[in-house]
Scaffold this motif. Sequence first.
Motif, PDB file in Angstrom:
ATOM      1  N   MET A 119      -5.264  -1.811  15.806  1.00  0.00           N
ATOM      2  CA  MET A 119      -4.751  -2.427  14.505  1.00  0.00           C
ATOM      3  C   MET A 119      -4.780  -1.624  13.468  1.00  0.00           C
ATOM      4  N   SER A 120      -3.856  -1.445  12.380  1.00  0.00           N
ATOM      5  CA  SER A 120      -3.998  -0.552  11.244  1.00  0.00           C
ATOM      6  C   SER A 120      -4.992  -0.869  10.294  1.00  0.00           C
ATOM      7  N   SER A 121      -5.666  -0.194   9.720  1.00  0.00           N
ATOM      8  CA  SER A 121      -6.393  -0.306   8.532  1.00  0.00           C
ATOM      9  C   SER A 121      -5.652  -0.776   7.281  1.00  0.00           C
ATOM     10  N   THR A 122      -4.399  -0.212   7.186  1.00  0.00           N
ATOM     11  CA  THR A 122      -3.654  -0.463   5.876  1.00  0.00           C
ATOM     12  C   THR A 122      -3.093  -1.486   5.913  1.00  0.00           C
ATOM     13  N   PRO A 123      -3.381  -2.634   5.039  1.00  0.00           N
ATOM     14  CA  PRO A 123      -2.700  -3.888   5.036  1.00  0.00           C
ATOM     15  C   PRO A 123      -1.264  -3.606   4.621  1.00  0.00           C
ATOM     16  N   THR A 124      -0.470  -4.535   5.271  1.00  0.00           N
ATOM     17  CA  THR A 124       0.968  -4.644   5.282  1.00  0.00           C
ATOM     18  C   THR A 124       1.384  -5.885   4.439  1.00  0.00           C
ATOM     19  N   PHE A 125       2.325  -5.730   3.688  1.00  0.00           N
ATOM     20  CA  PHE A 125       2.860  -6.683   2.836  1.00  0.00           C
ATOM     21  C   PHE A 125       4.475  -6.951   3.014  1.00  0.00           C
ATOM     22  N   GLU A 126       4.726  -8.269   2.703  1.00  0.00           N
ATOM     23  CA  GLU A 126       6.151  -8.765   2.938  1.00  0.00           C
ATOM     24  C   GLU A 126       6.660  -8.783   1.446  1.00  0.00           C
ATOM     25  N   LYS A 127       7.634  -7.760   1.350  1.00  0.00           N
ATOM     26  CA  LYS A 127       8.424  -7.959   0.034  1.00  0.00           C
ATOM     27  C   LYS A 127       9.917  -8.559   0.248  1.00  0.00           C
ATOM     28  N   ILE A 128      10.259  -9.493  -0.765  1.00  0.00           N
ATOM     29  CA  ILE A 128      11.573 -10.000  -0.802  1.00  0.00           C
ATOM     30  C   ILE A 128      12.360  -9.510  -1.890  1.00  0.00           C
ATOM     31  N   LEU A 129      13.586  -8.898  -1.592  1.00  0.00           N
ATOM     32  CA  LEU A 129      14.455  -8.303  -2.371  1.00  0.00           C
ATOM     33  C   LEU A 129      15.791  -9.091  -2.427  1.00  0.00           C
ATOM     34  N   LEU A 155      19.226 -12.068   0.261  1.00  0.00           N
ATOM     35  CA  LEU A 155      17.996 -11.605   0.367  1.00  0.00           C
ATOM     36  C   LEU A 155      17.704 -10.705   1.419  1.00  0.00           C
ATOM     37  N   ALA A 156      16.686  -9.694   1.246  1.00  0.00           N
ATOM     38  CA  ALA A 156      16.213  -8.729   2.236  1.00  0.00           C
ATOM     39  C   ALA A 156      14.676  -8.923   2.359  1.00  0.00           C
ATOM     40  N   LYS A 157      14.124  -9.268   3.366  1.00  0.00           N
ATOM     41  CA  LYS A 157      12.822  -9.280   3.620  1.00  0.00           C
ATOM     42  C   LYS A 157      12.277  -8.189   4.531  1.00  0.00           C
ATOM     43  N   VAL A 158      11.394  -7.655   3.863  1.00  0.00           N
ATOM     44  CA  VAL A 158      10.712  -6.329   4.367  1.00  0.00           C
ATOM     45  C   VAL A 158       9.152  -6.458   4.584  1.00  0.00           C
ATOM     46  N   SER A 159       8.633  -6.073   5.802  1.00  0.00           N
ATOM     47  CA  SER A 159       7.310  -6.122   6.122  1.00  0.00           C
ATOM     48  C   SER A 159       6.853  -4.358   6.122  1.00  0.00           C
ATOM     49  N   GLY A 160       5.668  -4.261   5.644  1.00  0.00           N
ATOM     50  CA  GLY A 160       5.359  -2.941   5.942  1.00  0.00           C
ATOM     51  C   GLY A 160       4.269  -2.467   4.770  1.00  0.00           C
ATOM     52  N   THR A 161       4.148  -1.293   4.737  1.00  0.00           N
ATOM     53  CA  THR A 161       3.375  -0.720   3.582  1.00  0.00           C
ATOM     54  C   THR A 161       4.128   0.176   2.525  1.00  0.00           C
ATOM     55  N   ALA A 162       5.568   0.015   2.535  1.00  0.00           N
ATOM     56  CA  ALA A 162       6.208   0.767   1.671  1.00  0.00           C
ATOM     57  C   ALA A 162       6.454   0.035   0.310  1.00  0.00           C
ATOM     58  N   SER A 163       6.397   0.999  -0.698  1.00  0.00           N
ATOM     59  CA  SER A 163       6.417   0.487  -2.104  1.00  0.00           C
ATOM     60  C   SER A 163       7.567  -0.199  -2.594  1.00  0.00           C
ATOM     61  N   LEU A 195      13.242  -7.102  -6.936  1.00  0.00           N
ATOM     62  CA  LEU A 195      12.014  -7.602  -6.218  1.00  0.00           C
ATOM     63  C   LEU A 195      11.869  -8.969  -6.674  1.00  0.00           C
ATOM     64  N   VAL A 196      11.927  -9.738  -5.586  1.00  0.00           N
ATOM     65  CA  VAL A 196      11.764 -11.170  -5.922  1.00  0.00           C
ATOM     66  C   VAL A 196      10.445 -11.654  -5.715  1.00  0.00           C
ATOM     67  N   LEU A 197       9.895 -11.021  -4.675  1.00  0.00           N
ATOM     68  CA  LEU A 197       8.296 -11.788  -4.232  1.00  0.00           C
ATOM     69  C   LEU A 197       7.707 -10.804  -3.523  1.00  0.00           C
ATOM     70  N   PRO A 198       6.617 -10.204  -3.918  1.00  0.00           N
ATOM     71  CA  PRO A 198       5.720  -9.677  -3.182  1.00  0.00           C
ATOM     72  C   PRO A 198       4.565 -10.416  -2.520  1.00  0.00           C
ATOM     73  N   ALA A 199       4.476 -10.477  -1.469  1.00  0.00           N
ATOM     74  CA  ALA A 199       3.556 -11.642  -0.769  1.00  0.00           C
ATOM     75  C   ALA A 199       2.191 -10.927  -0.374  1.00  0.00           C
ATOM     76  N   ALA A 200       1.111 -11.800  -0.129  1.00  0.00           N
ATOM     77  CA  ALA A 200      -0.079 -11.127   0.088  1.00  0.00           C
ATOM     78  C   ALA A 200      -0.131 -10.510   1.355  1.00  0.00           C
ATOM     79  N   PRO A 201      -1.196  -9.572   1.359  1.00  0.00           N
ATOM     80  CA  PRO A 201      -1.455  -8.631   2.619  1.00  0.00           C
ATOM     81  C   PRO A 201      -1.582  -9.803   3.936  1.00  0.00           C
ATOM     82  N   THR A 202      -1.298  -8.872   4.877  1.00  0.00           N
ATOM     83  CA  THR A 202      -1.289  -9.534   6.268  1.00  0.00           C
ATOM     84  C   THR A 202      -2.400  -8.591   6.982  1.00  0.00           C
TER      85      THR A 202
END
Length: 78
Positions: free
Chosen positions: A1-11, A46-54, A71-78
């Motif tokens: 598992m990755s140590s970098t948290p992933t985020f969901e961003k909605i554009l 809407l585009a939903k993107v998960s990952g570590t990209a800014s 950007l509409v919504l940055p969600a909490a890290p998973t």
Amino acid sequence: MSSTPTFEKILRVEGMMCGNCTAKVEKALSAVDGVHTVSVDLDSKLAKVSGTASAAALIEAVTAAGKEAHLVLPAAPT
């Protein structure tokens, strides 16, 4: 598992009119380093993107594809 948290961003993506537009935006977002998954919905624009990209990198990719994104919504890290 990755140590970098992933985020969901909605554009919100402006200017998508058809399936080809959706595919172009999805391809552009998928090419951004750090993107794990992309889902683009033509009806909601809407585009939903998960990952570590800014958010800035994602917006830049959509702009390079000829569309506008906000950007509409940055969600909490998973």
